[in-house]
Scaffold this active site. Structure first.
Site, PDB file in Angstrom:
ATOM      1  N   TYR A  25      54.049  67.055  89.686  1.00  0.00           N
ATOM      2  CA  TYR A  25      53.945  67.199  88.316  1.00  0.00           C
ATOM      3  C   TYR A  25      52.451  67.529  88.061  1.00  0.00           C
ATOM      4  O   TYR A  25      52.232  68.144  86.860  1.00  0.00           O
ATOM      5  CB  TYR A  25      54.170  65.866  87.523  1.00  0.00           C
ATOM      6  N   SER A 107      46.307  60.627  76.285  1.00  0.00           N
ATOM      7  CA  SER A 107      47.403  61.446  75.889  1.00  0.00           C
ATOM      8  C   SER A 107      48.420  60.629  75.147  1.00  0.00           C
ATOM      9  O   SER A 107      48.575  59.412  75.240  1.00  0.00           O
ATOM     10  CB  SER A 107      48.030  62.149  77.307  1.00  0.00           C
ATOM     11  N   GLN A 128      44.634  62.040  72.133  1.00  0.00           N
ATOM     12  CA  GLN A 128      45.087  63.167  72.083  1.00  0.00           C
ATOM     13  C   GLN A 128      46.399  63.142  71.413  1.00  0.00           C
ATOM     14  O   GLN A 128      47.168  62.433  71.763  1.00  0.00           O
ATOM     15  CB  GLN A 128      45.217  63.841  73.361  1.00  0.00           C
ATOM     16  N   TYR A 130      50.052  65.096  70.153  1.00  0.00           N
ATOM     17  CA  TYR A 130      51.009  66.205  70.127  1.00  0.00           C
ATOM     18  C   TYR A 130      51.692  65.896  68.768  1.00  0.00           C
ATOM     19  O   TYR A 130      51.870  64.920  68.095  1.00  0.00           O
ATOM     20  CB  TYR A 130      51.864  66.085  71.267  1.00  0.00           C
ATOM     21  N   THR A 156      46.252  68.954  70.356  1.00  0.00           N
ATOM     22  CA  THR A 156      46.636  69.871  71.265  1.00  0.00           C
ATOM     23  C   THR A 156      47.592  70.857  70.600  1.00  0.00           C
ATOM     24  O   THR A 156      48.359  70.656  69.797  1.00  0.00           O
ATOM     25  CB  THR A 156      47.560  69.535  72.370  1.00  0.00           C
ATOM     26  N   ARG A 165      58.328  74.388  84.142  1.00  0.00           N
ATOM     27  CA  ARG A 165      57.757  74.068  85.380  1.00  0.00           C
ATOM     28  C   ARG A 165      58.903  73.661  86.330  1.00  0.00           C
ATOM     29  O   ARG A 165      59.647  72.605  86.381  1.00  0.00           O
ATOM     30  CB  ARG A 165      57.020  72.974  85.241  1.00  0.00           C
ATOM     31  N   LYS A 252      42.495  71.920  70.952  1.00  0.00           N
ATOM     32  CA  LYS A 252      42.663  72.228  72.316  1.00  0.00           C
ATOM     33  C   LYS A 252      43.509  73.034  72.448  1.00  0.00           C
ATOM     34  O   LYS A 252      44.607  73.004  71.717  1.00  0.00           O
ATOM     35  CB  LYS A 252      42.887  70.758  73.150  1.00  0.00           C
ATOM     36  N   HIS A 276      46.012  74.737  79.161  1.00  0.00           N
ATOM     37  CA  HIS A 276      47.000  73.850  79.420  1.00  0.00           C
ATOM     38  C   HIS A 276      47.294  73.694  81.167  1.00  0.00           C
ATOM     39  O   HIS A 276      48.306  73.408  81.372  1.00  0.00           O
ATOM     40  CB  HIS A 276      48.526  73.960  78.713  1.00  0.00           C
ATOM     41  N   ARG A 279      50.211  75.690  82.698  1.00  0.00           N
ATOM     42  CA  ARG A 279      51.415  74.867  82.458  1.00  0.00           C
ATOM     43  C   ARG A 279      52.183  75.383  81.227  1.00  0.00           C
ATOM     44  O   ARG A 279      53.343  74.993  81.014  1.00  0.00           O
ATOM     45  CB  ARG A 279      51.503  73.290  82.289  1.00  0.00           C
TER      46      ARG A 279
END
Length: 403
Positions: A25, A107, A128, A130, A156, A165, A252, A276, A279
């Site tokens: 990861y 995060s 951070q 989302y 972000t 991924r 970001k 990122h 990613r």
């Protein structure tokens, strides 16, 4: 205790000590991983200018980020599922950052919650965000960050949906890991990790479970997460979130000069030039290659930080000399955490600072504030001559980048 001389040493220990799905990861990009690779290899194209017979005494790596004095212009970037690399990982990393004197960013997708980290640290940290479709959840998590004393919000912008991924899909990534024959076999060789995880109660996404509507267990969490990233996030929503936060704002995921300009117009106190970590959009330019165009566009109007690809103090120096005001590191400190917990994060920071300090001296500088393009040898075509089509009222025009 093994002798650690570079970040790569920590990476090797991390790989040995953490379960495969969690190391993968950390050590993966999207699709072909082209951007993931070039984030680091593009740094190698930039060379350093050695200077001799200069006073190298009384050197300083001290810098400032958002007006805060830092031991070096490096902040710990937000990393999801940190608490799966090492038990209570976010708490350990935040404590290491606090003692060292650099900022830590928690995060949204952390294992330890905002409240967990605040309870175990004394210095303010950054949070951070989302942006989720559930506006009530977003409002409440912003308020939780305020109550916890978070001193900045890192919004972000480049993850409205997940880049694919391959390793994560093949490993069946989850937190905590699902007990399949393959994961059980892997975990049987990672007994130190397993014992530590048995001793902690923090094994789920602490900022979400029990806080988002109808999310009470792993199954409901995975369903909620898959549906919640806000596909409609736009600059108007960024402005509204900035108003709700009403504090220091870091945007970001900026990888385009036009977007850097829009971020400034939204009132960003800092922007993070970042893809990122390779990613998300595979095939995008590396952060260090795109940095100069963004510096030309908004230098002096907001702080410009660089993230993605930094694995050494020399990389930090190159980013600063190319015009960044500061940097953020993700994998570099995560390797340390996975290798040796809190001590590993401290070791990663020590390695980077030592490399930054010695390289700065050999380049003839005594203060990071004095670094600039005069310290570098940059290939003439480093930024490249890329063409893009931009429609106008007569059709399409060809523009060559950088402008």
């Amino acid at each position: 205790m093994p002798v650690i001389t570079c970040i790569e040493d920590l990476k090797r220990l991390h790989k040995r000590r953490a379960p495969k799905m969690f190391f993968d990861y950390a050590e993966s990009g999207s699709w072909t991983e082209q951007t993931f690779r070039e984030n680091t290899t593009d740094f190698e194209q930039i060379r350093l200018r050695q200077k001799v017979a200069v006073d190298m005494s009384d050197r300083s790596t001290v810098g400032h980020m958002l007006g805060q004095k830092v031991a070096m212009p490096v902040a710990l970037a937000p990393v999801g599922m940190t608490g799966m690399q090492n038990a209570d990982g976010e708490i350990k990393a935040a404590r290491a950052a606090e003692k060292f004197g650099v900022p830590f960013t928690l995060s949204t997708m952390s294992i330890c919650s905002i409240e967990d980290v605040a309870e175990h640290t004394s210095a303010p940290f950054w949070f951070q965000l989302y942006v989720m479709r559930d506006e009530d959840f977003v409002d409440r998590i912003i308020e939780r960050a305020k109550r916890a004393g978070c001193s900045a919000l890192v919004l972000t912008l480049d993850l409205q949906l997940l880049g694919q991924r391959h390793k994560d899909l093949k490993n069946g990534l989850s937190a905590p890991p699902k007990l399949t024959p393959a994961t059980l076999l892997d975990l049987s060789t990672k007994w130190t990790w397993g014992l530590e995880m048995l001793r902690t109660k923090r094994r789920f996404f602490g900022n979400i479970v029990g806080h988002a509507s109808d999310v009470e267990d792993t199954g409901s969490l995975m369903k909620w997460t898959a549906e919640q990233f806000d596909l409609r996030l736009d600059w108007e929503k960024v402005r509204k979130i900035a108003e709700k936060w009403d504090g220091k704002l870091i945007l970001k995921g900026i990888l385009d000069a036009d977007d850097a300009r829009k971020a400034v117009e939204c009132g960003a106190d800092a922007i993070v030039v970042s893809n990122h970590g390779g990613r998300q959009l595979d095939g995008a330019l590396s952060s260090i290659r795109i940095l100069p165009s963004i510096v030309r566009e908004v230098k002096g109007e907001t702080e410009i930080w660089l993230d993605s690809g930094i694995r050494s103090g020399q990389d930090v120096l190159k980013a600063l000399a190319m015009g960044a005001d500061a940097t953020m590191i993700g994998r570099a400190w995560l390797y340390g955490l996975g290798a040796m917990g809190e001590k590993g994060v401290t070791t990663a920071l020590e390695v980077i600072r030592k490399e930054l300090d010695l390289t700065m001296a050999l380049c003839g500088e005594r203060d990071v504030a004095n670094l600039g393009r005069h310290n570098l040898l940059v290939p003439e075509d480093f930024e490249g001559r890329w063409q893009q089509d931009e429609p106008n009222h007569n059709g399409a025009e060809i523009h060559t980048l950088p402008a």
